[in-house]
Each structure stands twice: as C-alpha cells, then as structure tokens.
Design an enzyme around this catalytic site. Sequence first.
Site, PDB file in Angstrom:
ATOM      1  N   CYS A  64       0.822  -1.211   0.000  1.00  0.00           N
ATOM      2  CA  CYS A  64       0.000   0.000   0.000  1.00  0.00           C
ATOM      3  C   CYS A  64       0.862   1.270   0.000  1.00  0.00           C
ATOM      4  CB  CYS A  64      -0.994  -0.044   1.153  1.00  0.00           C
ATOM      5  SG  CYS A  64      -2.550   0.650   0.624  1.00  0.00           S
TER       6      CYS A  64
HETATM    7  N1  LIG Z   1      -3.387   1.505   3.487  1.00  0.00           N
HETATM    8  C1  LIG Z   1      -2.481   2.374   3.125  1.00  0.00           C
HETATM    9  O1  LIG Z   1      -1.278   2.202   3.267  1.00  0.00           O
HETATM   10  C2  LIG Z   1      -2.983   3.678   2.544  1.00  0.00           C
HETATM   11  C3  LIG Z   1      -1.965   4.377   1.687  1.00  0.00           C
HETATM   12  C4  LIG Z   1      -2.338   5.810   1.374  1.00  0.00           C
HETATM   13  N2  LIG Z   1      -2.262   6.624   2.552  1.00  0.00           N
HETATM   14  C5  LIG Z   1      -3.698   5.877   0.734  1.00  0.00           C
HETATM   15  O2  LIG Z   1      -4.636   6.299   1.352  1.00  0.00           O
HETATM   16  O3  LIG Z   1      -3.822   5.469  -0.391  1.00  0.00           O
END
Ligand SMILES: NC(=O)CC[C@H](N)C(=O)O
Length: 215
Positions: free
Chosen positions: A100
């Site tokens: 992510c």
């Molecule tokens: N789950 C995450 O790592 C989110 C990554 C990033 N902050 C987003 O909202 O896309």
Amino acid sequence: MVAIVGKYTRLEDSYISIRKALHHAGNKIDYKVNIKFLEASNLESTMLSDNPASYHDAWHNLCVCDCVVVPGGFGKCGVEGKIKTCKWCRVNDKPFLGICLGFQAAVIEFSRNVLKLDGANSTEVYSETKHPVVIDMPEHNTSEMGGTMRLGKRTTLFKPSAVTSKIRRLYGNKDKIDERHRHRYEVNPEYIDQFEKNGNCIPLVLMLIKKEWKY
Ligand SMILES: NC(=O)CC[C@H](N)C(=O)O
C-alpha cells in the site's frame, strides 16, 4: 532478519498482521524470522544533523537486514524515509515488499530516480507536485475524512501477457485474485505506460516484489 520500515513502530499492535504473516511464512519453510522495526523518519537526511545516533543506527540496521518490508500508512510523516528505503533496496538488489503506502513510495522512488521525473510525489504528501504519480481516487471525497476509502475486497485481473510475473506465480498462476483494499490514493493511470516501458514494476497491484524472498 526482516526490517519493517514504518512509522507506528513504538506501538505493540502496529503491523500485527504483517508480523503474523511473516512468522507463518517462516514456519512453512522452516526458517525462524527475526523482525526489526525501523522508524522511517530516522532514515531521512534531516536526522543526520537532528539526531545522528538514531540516523546511523537506522541505516546500520537497514544495511544488515536480509530483506525489507515497507508497510502501509497515512499522511506525510516518514514518507521520505520510506522513499529512501525503496531506493536503497532497488539499487542494492535487496528483496523488497511494499504494501500500500510502501508500494506507493516505491512508485515515487522509481519515478524520481529511474524515470527522472523530478519532484514526483503522491498528492497525499504534496498536492502541488509537478509529477503526481500517485493521486487521490475518483471515489475519494477530499472534503470528508470518514468513509471515503476504497475499502474491502476487490478483484485484480492479471494481464494474459503476465506469464513471467512473480506475483502471479505466488498466487498460483490465477487469472484473477481478490484482495482487501484500504486506501484513498492510487497510481496515476497517466504514468502507467512509462512505468511499464522502463522497468519491471507493475503499478496496478498492491505489492511490488523484487527478487524472490530468500527465506
Ligand atoms: N493503506 C495504506 O497504506 C494507505 C496508503 C495511502 N495513505 C492511501 O490512502 O492510499
């Protein structure tokens, strides 16, 4: 030893699912997995003057680990440290998994240093960036914080041409997989062509795996 480069490293329960997954994976192949948590912001250049001991300690630990996981997260804090980690792994061929935000950091690093898109960034970190390689998704309403994420199970299709994809192989060479999403930002579709032409990074999936896991 696996380094997890995150920003909630002082909280016991942070990254618990990643810890469990790594231990399960280790058990499966008879390896004991040691995990070292590294605070991403300690790897940033400003720490060299602000807190040299933490800076050198973090870099020492990153250098001696066998592989690196950069996990998910939200907001600006520690992102430059994660980007530096991604670069170090790419340049030194260190087995790397970005999940992510960790994957988004790898995309930013690749954009800045391989595609030479100076100042490339995620609009979550810097909304005015000249090269928004990670952008907020259409369904994300920036004026509201609650309930705006892409959340839950989503289907990902593998391209029929992805015959050598390591990720696909890890999923048993399936044509499509279902994985849980929890994010507001995604790789900017306008840059995907450049990514695909310039490297083996496949930005449409949640993870990027360089080399085989060695344990
Ligand atoms: N789950 C995450 O790592 C989110 C990554 C990033 N902050 C987003 O909202 O896309």
